[in-house]
Every structure is written in C-alpha cells, then in structure tokens.
Design a protein around this motif. Structure first.
Motif, short mmCIF file in Angstrom:
data_model
loop_
_atom_site.label_atom_id
_atom_site.label_comp_id
_atom_site.label_asym_id
_atom_site.label_seq_id
_atom_site.Cartn_x
_atom_site.Cartn_y
_atom_site.Cartn_z
N ALA A 137 22.99 9.55 2.68
CA ALA A 137 23.00 9.34 4.13
C ALA A 137 21.85 8.42 4.55
N LYS A 138 20.66 8.68 4.00
CA LYS A 138 19.49 7.86 4.35
C LYS A 138 19.70 6.40 3.96
N LYS A 139 20.20 6.18 2.75
CA LYS A 139 20.43 4.82 2.27
C LYS A 139 21.42 4.09 3.16
N TRP A 140 22.50 4.78 3.55
CA TRP A 140 23.51 4.15 4.39
C TRP A 140 22.98 3.88 5.80
N ILE A 141 22.29 4.85 6.37
CA ILE A 141 21.77 4.70 7.73
C ILE A 141 20.78 3.54 7.82
N MET A 142 19.89 3.41 6.84
CA MET A 142 18.92 2.32 6.87
C MET A 142 19.59 0.96 6.68
N SER A 143 20.76 0.96 6.06
CA SER A 143 21.49 -0.31 5.90
C SER A 143 22.14 -0.75 7.21
N ARG A 144 22.15 0.14 8.20
CA ARG A 144 22.77 -0.15 9.50
C ARG A 144 21.76 -0.62 10.54
N ILE A 145 20.56 -0.97 10.12
CA ILE A 145 19.48 -1.26 11.06
C ILE A 145 19.79 -2.43 11.98
N CYS A 146 20.62 -3.35 11.52
CA CYS A 146 20.98 -4.52 12.35
C CYS A 146 22.40 -4.43 12.91
N LYS A 147 23.04 -3.29 12.73
CA LYS A 147 24.42 -3.13 13.19
C LYS A 147 24.45 -2.54 14.61
N PRO A 148 25.54 -2.72 15.35
CA PRO A 148 25.67 -2.16 16.70
C PRO A 148 25.56 -0.63 16.68
N ILE A 149 24.84 -0.07 17.64
CA ILE A 149 24.64 1.38 17.70
C ILE A 149 25.97 2.11 17.87
N THR A 150 26.82 1.59 18.74
CA THR A 150 28.10 2.25 19.01
C THR A 150 28.93 2.40 17.73
N GLU A 151 29.03 1.31 16.97
CA GLU A 151 29.81 1.34 15.73
C GLU A 151 29.21 2.31 14.73
#
Length: 425
Positions: free
Chosen positions: A332-346
């Motif tokens: 979960a941590k690895k995936w969440i940190m990979s979303r740092i530049c992605k839209p919050i809603t998505e």
C-alpha cells in the motif's frame, strides 16, 4: 449452454465415466468464453488481446474449431511472470495466449461440472458457491463444538510446480472416457514455458494463471489427499476433521499421538505422487477448548488462536496474520507514494475500491482491531503523501478528513464466521 453443463452433472452422477466431451467445445461455448474474458488482462506469448481477437471473432473461432477437430491445434507455451508473496519471495505465474485462454476456459467449465458431484465436501477452493470464509467458519465451528485437541498444520512444497503429469492423466482417465478431450489436456500440460526468450519444457506441474489449472489441481488432490483422508477417518481411534482450500489444508484431531502418526503417513502419501511437505511450515500443535494453549497457526491469510470471551468462555480467535498485514502495508505504501503526482480524486477512488476488497475478505468476526489498524495506516500514509506534494503549506487535516469520508467507507466487519450467514446485506 447452461443446460448442457447441468446435463454433464447428471451424466457424471449417473455413470462411472463421462464420454463425448469434445463436441461441447463448440462455437457457442467459445464465444461465451470470449465474452467473459477481461480486456485489461496481460497477454501471452502471442501478444494477442481480447479486442484484437474480437475484431474478426467469427473467422477466428471457425479457424480454431477446424484445428481442434483435425488435431492441428497446439497450445502456445505460457509466458512466465512473477508476483510478490507475503513472505518476500515470488510466485511464478504462467499466462496463456488468448486463444488458449478460450479453450482452457471451456474445458475448465466442463471439468467443473463433471467433478462437482464427485468432489468431497472437505474441498473448498475454486469451487462454485464456496469461499475461504466458509473454511474459516468450518474450522471455528469444529473446534468450538467437537473434541479437537490437536491441529496438523501442513503445507505442500511448490504444489503447482510438482504435479505429476502421468498420475494426473490416470486420475482423469478414471472418470473421463473421451480420449481426444484428454489428449488436449495433456497438450496443455506439456505446452512449455517461455522464460524471457527461452522456451522450457514442462515435464511436471500445472502453471498457476491458467484457467484450467485450478480444477486440475483439485482433481489431483481429490485422489491424493481427500479420498485418502476419508478412508483414514473411518479407521481413526478418535475424532478427526479435515478441510482443504486449493493446496492449503488442516487436519484436526482428538488425540495428539494420532496426529503425529498421520503426519508421518502424510509424508509417505505425498511422496508417492511426487509431492512433499514444507518442513518449516508443517507441524502438530495443541489447540482447542481442552488444551487452551497460547499456540496459534496461520491459514488462508488469517491467524487462528485460542482466546476467551469477556465472560471468560473459550473462543477461537481469528485475525489477519502479521506476515500478510505487513506485506499489505508495504504494498500500500509503495503504491500510494507512486501517486504523488496523480489527481487526488482518481487516487481516492482507487483507494476506496482497494479497501472495500480488503474489508470484504478480512472483515470477519473478531478482526475489527486489525482491520482498523490497516485502514488507519493507509489513511495516515495518504495524508503524508499529500503533504509532501504540497510545497507551499501543509494539507489541512480537517479538509483531508472530509475527503476521506467522502470516498472511503468506514472500517467495519462484513463477514460473520460465527453464524451461517454473511453479515453484509
């Protein structure tokens, strides 16, 4: 189509062997299987996707049927890939080509109907209307109501990689008289594996990832284990209970000496069919109402342990295993940190879907604290990620709490293992 499959159950129940199966791999069945395939699934060595195959579906199916009838159809080798396991190791998967998925899917459906009336009640994995929760519920009820003092926790070492092809074909031939149908099963087993650019022979095993592999695994263990245990129970000096989910199984005993004897007999039984127990994951432990020890064992991602209710009565406790919980948090941590530049809603929508799936599996009676622990970890990790991407100021906690509540359902139990009905309406 459904009527034909139901007819198979009747034939299997009525006759010792089932015949004339190849005609059931027809245009209607293959088209129906095509419609069931998911678009985003990884492709095999041929690189063909569902959309590409579907562009000229009628001609592709007609050509496939022609090759099946003339025995010109030969499966591609499966593409080897690896997925991480909870213990840090990896599990090999074999991804079939698209056309092989269609044929395997139809054949798996045929085999399922044949064997549903032949399989023992102790078998739960990869069977219609049976789940891992049913297994945990069964173990709980047996230990709570029967004379169980010892548990044999067993693990088969590399089961899917070590299935003996000759024995598997003998088991199938015992129930199926269609030689052409069996011929294609053997071709799938011998199809080989592509490891990068190198093709490897398949001398044994049935690749995880193939649509036909789960039911073939159940057939193998039905003869190797299930029927053997049924015979063993009839000769037992005390009470013996058994349950299996795929290649994971547990035996529960009244007498400790009998549990140890069965463990030794189990090693010999598995050895006869090319299998062996994983010594580091196999043991006999005291467990149950009358033993009341602090011993615990892991099964299907849960840790089962002896505990008591608030009133002081004995209870079988069940919680997410620490190994599985740690692995889930790391992923979960690895995936969440990979979303740092992605839209919050998505991101929040995807997190909501993932947490719903996690809750629907691990949200069983007695596991509320561990469930909340995981939810809290995911929530805190997302909050930290959002603060990292905010360069000017910290992300307001009140604002984040509102976003979290909007997208994420609360942590709650969804499955009742202390009763016969699910808690989720």
């Amino acid at each position: 189509m459904e009527k034909e499959l139901r007819d198979l159950r009747y034939l299997s129940k009525t006759y010792a062997q089932v015949q004339t199966l190849m005609p059931r791999i027809n245009e209607e069945a293959l088209v129906a299987e095509h419609r069931k395939q998911e678009r985003k699934k990884a492709s095999g060595v041929d690189g063909v996707t569902k959309d590409e195959y579907g562009e000229n579906l009628s001609d592709n199916i007609a050509d496939l049927l022609k090759r099946l009838k003339t025995f010109g159809y030969r499966p591609y080798p499966v593409r080897r890939t690896y997925i991480p396991k909870a213990n840090g190791k990896t599990r090999p998967l074999g991804i079939p080509s698209y056309e092989d998925k269609l044929v395997q899917g139809v054949m798996a459906g045929i085999l399922t109907e044949i064997y549903e009336v032949r399989f023992c009640d102790s078998s739960y994995g990869f069977r219609p209307k049976r789940s891992a929760h049913d297994v945990i519920r069964y173990i709980d009820q047996i230990i709570m109501t029967k004379k169980v003092n010892y548990v044999l926790e067993a693990d088969i070492k590399g089961f899917f990689d070590n299935v003996d092809h000759d024995w598997l074909m003998k088991f199938l031939e015992h129930d199926i008289a269609d030689k052409n149908f069996l011929r294609y099963i053997k071709r799938f087993l011998k199809g080989g594996v592509m490891e990068g650019t190198e093709r490897q022979k398949s001398e044994k095993g049935t690749p995880q990832g193939g649509l036909i592999s789960p039911v073939l695994a159940n057939v193998y263990l039905h003869y190797v284990l299930d029927l053997w245990v049924e015979a063993l129970k009839k000769k037992s000096a005390g009470e013996v209970y058994y349950v299996r989910y795929a290649d994971d199984f547990v035996l529960m005993f009244q007498h400790g000496w009998e549990a140890k004897e069965v463990l030794e007999a189990l090693k010999a039984r598995l050895g006869k069919f090319g299998l062996e127990v994983a010594e580091d994951k196999t043991r006999v432990l005291p467990f149950g109402r009358f033993e009341g020890t602090k011993e615990a064992f892991d099964f299907l991602g849960f840790t089962l342990y002896n505990t008591k209710t608030r009133g002081g009565k004995y209870r079988v406790g069940a919680r997410t295993s620490q190994t599985r919980l740690k692995a889930k948090k790391q992923a979960a941590k690895k995936w969440i940190m990979s979303r740092i530049c992605k839209p919050i809603t998505e991101t929040m929508k995807l997190v909501g879907v993932a947490l719903n799936g996690y809750r629907n599996y691990y949200g069983i009676n007695g596991n509320a604290r561990t469930l909340w622990n995981y939810y809290s970890y995911v929530k805190y990790t997302i909050y930290r990620m959002l603060n990292r991407r905010s360069q000017k100021s910290k992300f307001c906690r009140d604002k984040f709490d509102r976003i979290w509540k909007h997208y994420i359902d609360e942590s709650r139990l969804t499955v009742g293992i202390w009763d016969s009905k699910p808690m989720l309406a």
